[in-house]
Design a protein around this motif. Structure first.
Motif, short mmCIF file in Angstrom:
data_model
loop_
_atom_site.label_atom_id
_atom_site.label_comp_id
_atom_site.label_asym_id
_atom_site.label_seq_id
_atom_site.Cartn_x
_atom_site.Cartn_y
_atom_site.Cartn_z
N TYR A 1 0.83 -1.25 -0.09
CA TYR A 1 -0.24 -0.31 0.25
C TYR A 1 1.27 1.27 0.27
O TYR A 1 0.16 2.17 0.03
N ASN B 1 -0.79 4.50 -0.66
CA ASN B 1 -1.86 5.30 -0.02
C ASN B 1 -1.15 5.93 1.37
O ASN B 1 -0.66 5.11 1.93
N ALA C 1 -2.40 12.63 -3.30
CA ALA C 1 -2.17 10.74 -2.08
C ALA C 1 -2.57 10.93 -1.25
O ALA C 1 -3.48 10.04 -0.88
N VAL D 1 -6.62 10.27 -2.15
CA VAL D 1 -6.96 8.92 -2.16
C VAL D 1 -6.79 7.72 -1.11
O VAL D 1 -7.71 6.74 -0.42
N TRP E 1 -9.76 8.08 0.71
CA TRP E 1 -10.91 7.59 -0.37
C TRP E 1 -11.04 6.52 0.35
O TRP E 1 -12.21 5.55 1.16
N ASN E 2 -9.80 5.84 0.61
CA ASN E 2 -10.14 4.30 1.00
C ASN E 2 -10.43 3.74 2.30
O ASN E 2 -10.47 2.24 2.64
N VAL F 1 -14.29 3.55 2.24
CA VAL F 1 -14.38 2.50 1.65
C VAL F 1 -14.44 1.86 2.58
O VAL F 1 -15.12 0.75 2.85
N ASN G 1 -13.12 -0.57 4.03
CA ASN G 1 -12.41 -2.32 3.96
C ASN G 1 -10.83 -1.91 3.79
O ASN G 1 -9.82 -1.27 3.19
N ASN G 2 -11.06 -2.90 4.57
CA ASN G 2 -8.85 -2.69 4.88
C ASN G 2 -8.60 -1.72 5.32
O ASN G 2 -7.79 -1.70 5.83
N ASN H 1 -11.22 -3.54 -1.86
CA ASN H 1 -11.31 -1.61 -1.60
C ASN H 1 -10.04 -1.26 -2.29
O ASN H 1 -9.44 -1.32 -3.57
N TYR I 1 -1.90 1.33 -9.60
CA TYR I 1 -2.02 3.74 -8.95
C TYR I 1 -0.64 3.51 -8.27
O TYR I 1 0.22 3.98 -8.33
N ARG J 1 -0.88 7.42 -10.37
CA ARG J 1 -2.03 7.95 -9.81
C ARG J 1 -3.07 8.11 -10.92
O ARG J 1 -4.40 7.88 -9.92
#
Lengths: 653, 653
Positions: free
Chosen positions: A565, A568, A575, A578, A581-582, A585, A587-588, B209, B217, B221
């Motif tokens: 990741y 992220n 960055a 994003v 956003w992750n 959402v 998840n994880n 996700n 990514y 980006r």
């Protein structure tokens, strides 16, 4: 009220002026992409990232001060227009003043330190400019504030639920006579109080669902009950109750705002009537009887309205002849403004020859459209088939002959279809349908791409191989062409009735959700800036791991490093967006919690939990409430319209 | 209608009879736990599982045939009661007959093959008995059927969305000039059409996700935009629209059923009035004037109603004296039935001495309750502190002296509190509060546990060490005690007003959701049985991997094997239920998809996707709709009650 104020008012609320203001707000917000941890790298992955281009000191600052000066002008005009007495009472305007002062002071500090200051407070305040410029967003904020107490009660209940189950879990998994499963469960997820709390908080979002129960459940089925009951109460009952509470606040929100705007409109019309009828009074008529149509026509000449509406209103006024207009009639005239103008398509061209006439009938018919859709579908299927065939072939061994030929044929068909439709409907008739506009545009682009492909690579022949020439290879061209065809396929949506209803709901929704989108932008902006300040440069590649072999066995499965990741992070604004956003959402998201705990310290959890609460719990529920409200509003209006006559229709449009 | 039918009707709808029927349904459903892949192992993990005990052939079959015979009797009584003409029209009854015939035939086949038959069709049909026995569940099913067309349109749109993005994704990640990121993305998630479709379907549920976008990514980006837009449209717009559509169908569902039952009640009362007034007519009174109170009293004597209600009604009837009752008065009398009987607490005992009186005032006061809550909180904090302290200590090195002492003290306080409350309120007064019942029960259990601990281990002294004696060690006792205290802590919930409202909503909800729970049971049952038939024994431990060292590097991270999901399989009914639950929660369900694809074949995906659609998409949305409906109904009723007088209150209770 003097003429100068009036002029200022008109000028300030003119489209041009408001548009410039919006652009300035957009400009100052987008500065975050350019400013020092600038987002101008192709990737944010810490392993591959190049050193970003950083703007020289003074560039962004110059743009910024220009924007701030515009805001100062905006504030002064606004405060002049509302007058000092109102200004003192208006918290938004006072806040505006404060934010501007702080921003300008911070800007000066920045410049005096040659842009080397550790913290830019003003970046945090920028979203305020967006907020204060939109009355809808202010209203939405008020709505959210109203539902806070009830939301707090559910959140409290959630916290209690979490605490009780954490304690139960810790008592369950720290027994004396521990079997292997209990012990592994304890070591992995219930090692100490904060860790147990985190495990169950993540389970509340179901992000570690089967994993958290695996060690214990592998040993004994009964442990599953603990986790299932926890999820059932927390995730199904309490979380959905939160949705219900938020929706309850927003129920009737659209209806109320519609009614308010209708009321304002009626009030304005009535006021105009009173003014005009007092003019009529001066002409020797008794007071309050009505408005002379010629007065109204004179006023209408000077008013700035869309010409089609103006035409319609003036026609209606003339239809009353010379008699005075009563208040009711006056109101009715202005209902014309609410009527949606059904755009009339230009008449079809008249052809003399019967052959041309029957051809026109043929190609203007609905079935011709269906044939077109069928052809697009066939094209799509052909692309699919080639994708499946080519899936296991290395790109450089692919033979593009058949696909090339097929694409040629299909593009040719689209061209012919377009020309035939233009012939049948006339050029202006063709362009009056938005779907045709889209089709035509895609066809022309496709044609251009196809022609350039032919020009460069000649006509397709067997064994036709893509060669790199110029900027784009043949394959890239083909890909682009095919993607455009996929978009073209979307034109089948309005052809299916049920889908058309759903799609129109979504389109309606997008119109109504500007305020919500704005609030999302504000929240994202603030959290991204805070995140950059807190976690900028925290994630570093472990030495010797920057190579392209990250799958070494030294990292634990499911960790930030193993999942790679690296991109992220909070090292620049794009960055950070994003990453947020992750986390939103959900998840994880435990991976982020864990990674930032290791890289930055245990307090980083608070930031992520707060973001989860704001974005995933509150905003997503708000969004769901908005969708519910929109859909039900639309539904009710439809069934309402079916029951009443068309005259009332205008009221609710 | 003859007396025998009447008697049969009354007997069939008596509580006893219906209760027996429910029990039989429960029995036949729970047979699935015992039947051949029986769930009587401590774990379902294929690595540690013992050979389960399997019932001898004929045991479950004997129980089953008994249940089926009861159903045959049930069906014959029901069909006798509704008469043949109605029976032929009633699809549910015809279905009942068919299911019974098929079940009995299948049972005979089973027995003739000595329970070695490969497939038991009748297991699939068992949930039908549950369905047909509940009118609420039939109604809910009808509601679901109504919303199917609209749901289908959204699902179609979802499918279109998925297809379009799959094609775009495949075109995006299979270019010619592939960079490393595109290539890795293609190899991992977009290798071929089915795999790309699965990746994006899983992304629609957000279960993979950040992972799915990581390879691309990390390189650029811009690829994130593709995935974010996909999630935005699919997960936020379309999925929530589905919720809105389902909620739209269920709006007013509760209100309608309330109105229907109220209407039926009124109708029944009116019919009784007509019958009784015609009796009065026989006594020489003119027709339709009213009901003689003594007639009503006579009828009431014979009716089976709760005695408190009967008392209230008879009192009301007597209050009218000897005059005839009009229809309105007659209705009003039976409104008494709707009034919730406010249970009166027995009077407090009267003490003579002023000291005892003031003590009674003190310990009967609300603040004494608050003090109790405070003490429970303190107890909880002490448990927490010890959990935190002991977290890093190996269990056998822990010193339980202080915790033992503290527990003693707290238990003593709870005992004293209970006694004082009994003193203040009287025993019957104490027991009339449910919260006191709960407290008292917990206190008595705590006391018993504490006393037995003291008896076995003597009074705590420093260095007091738990020793294994008898069935439970001291630590286990302590754990039990502490867990009970955690539950006791829940009594603070009603003390906080906001939480009390939310908690009462949840309790209301549980009452109203029996039908939904039943449908969930049906769906789980059917899918579990199908799953067992499809995937029984499919998951096997790879040879040499059955040991306790599963973390070898040979398995890929994030796979079924690495995550040790071995216990999540379809080898028996209980395991299947937990597996289905885990798929329903959606997180990490791609692991199951992948594992069953490898172990059982690519078509297994259909089963899981279908389950996801039924459980997570439809049922969870249904549940959310139910919560919304319940909450808004309660909310509206509350605000409605605040505005109208108390007389109407009874109507809506």
């Amino acid at each position: 009220m003097d003429a100068r104020s009036m002029w200022l008012y008109r000028w300030y609320y003119s489209d041009m002026c408001q548009w410039i203001l919006s652009f300035i707000i957009f400009l100052i917000l987008s500065l975050a992409f350019i400013e020092t941890p600038s987002s101008f790298t192709s990737t944010s992955d810490v392993r591959y990232r190049m050193a970003p281009w950083n703007p020289p000191c003074g560039l962004t600052e110059a743009i910024e001060v220009l924007c701030l000066l515009v805001f100062v002008a905006d504030l002064s005009v606004k405060s002049y227009l509302v007058a000092w007495v109102q200004f003192r009472k208006n918290l938004w305007l006072l806040g505006y003043l404060l934010v501007l002062i702080v921003s300008l002071m911070d800007w000066m500090v920045s410049l005096s330190l040659v842009c080397q200051e550790p913290l830019r407070i003003r970046r945090l305040f920028r979203p305020f400019f967006l907020l204060q410029n939109s009355s809808m967003m202010k209203k939405t904020l008020k709505c959210i504030r109203w539902s806070l107490p009830e939301m707090a009660s559910v959140v409290l209940l959630l916290a209690l639920h979490l605490c009780v189950f954490t304690m139960l879990g810790m008592l369950l998994f720290t027994g004396e006579k521990q079997d292997d499963g209990q012990d592994r469960e304890r070591l992995t997820y219930f090692r100490n109080l904060p860790e147990a709390l985190t495990s169950l908080l993540v389970l509340l979002t179901t992000a570690n669902n089967p994993d958290v129960m695996v060690p214990a459940y592998s040993k004994n089925r009964a442990y599953a009950i603990f986790f299932i009951i926890f999820t059932l109460i927390g995730s199904l009952f309490l979380m959905n109750l939160l949705t219900a509470i938020i929706y309850n606040q927003f129920r009737g929100y659209l209806m109320k705002s519609l009614q308010a705007s209708l009321f304002r409109k009626r009030l304005g019309t009535r006021a105009a009537y009173e003014v005009l009828s007092s003019t009529a009074e001066g002409d020797g008529q008794p007071r309050g009887i009505g408005v002379k149509p010629q007065d109204l026509l004179q006023v209408l000449q000077k008013v700035q309205v869309d010409s089609t509406y103006k035409q319609a209103i003036m026609e209606k006024v003339r239809s009353y002849g010379g008699s005075l207009l009563s208040a009711d009639e006056f109101q009715k005239i202005f209902n014309e403004l609410d009527k949606r103008m059904t755009k009339e398509h230009p008449p079809r061209p008249q052809y003399q020859s019967p052959f041309l006439q029957s051809a026109q009938f043929l190609f203007g018919h609905l079935y011709f459209d269906y044939l077109g859709n069928l052809i697009v579908l066939a094209n799509l299927v052909s692309i699919c088939v080639f994708l499946v065939i080519d899936a296991d072939v290395v790109p450089r061994n692919r033979d593009d002959f058949v696909l090339g030929i097929l694409n040629c044929v299909f593009v040719l068909y689209y061209l012919v279809e377009m020309l035939l439709k233009v012939f049948a409907l006339g050029l202006s008739g063709y362009l009056s349908y938005p779907s045709n506009m889209f089709d035509g545009l895609v066809t022309i682009i496709l044609l251009g791409l196809e022609l350039s492909t032919l020009a460069v690579y000649r006509f397709p022949h067997p064994g036709w191989k893509p060669e790199m020439q110029g900027l784009l290879s043949l394959w890239d061209m083909l890909r682009l062409v095919n993607m455009l065809i996929v978009f073209r396929f979307l034109r089948i949506v309005p052809s299916m009735k049920l889908m058309a209803v759903v799609a129109s709901t979504i389109l309606d929704l997008i119109k109504n959700m500007r305020a919500f989108g704005g609030i999302l932008v504000v929240v994202y902006y603030v959290f991204a800036i805070i995140g950059i300040n807190l976690f900028h440069g925290v994630i570093v590649v472990p030495p010797g791991n920057g190579s392209l072999a990250p799958d070494n066995g030294s990292v634990a499965c499911g960790s930030y490093e193993q999942l790679e990741y690296w991109a992220n992070n909070f090292d620049d604004f794009a960055a950070a967006l994003v990453t947020l956003w992750n986390v939103m959402v959900v998840n994880n998201w435990q991976v982020f919690l864990d990674a930032y705990q290791r890289y930055s310290g245990p307090w980083s959890k608070i930031y992520f939990v707060l973001w989860w609460l704001v974005s995933s719990v509150i905003w997503v529920n708000l969004f769901l409430a908005l969708i519910l409200e929109n859909f039900l509003h639309k539904w009710d209006r439809r069934s309402h319209l079916h029951s009443v006559s068309g005259d009332l229709e205008t009221t609710y449009e």
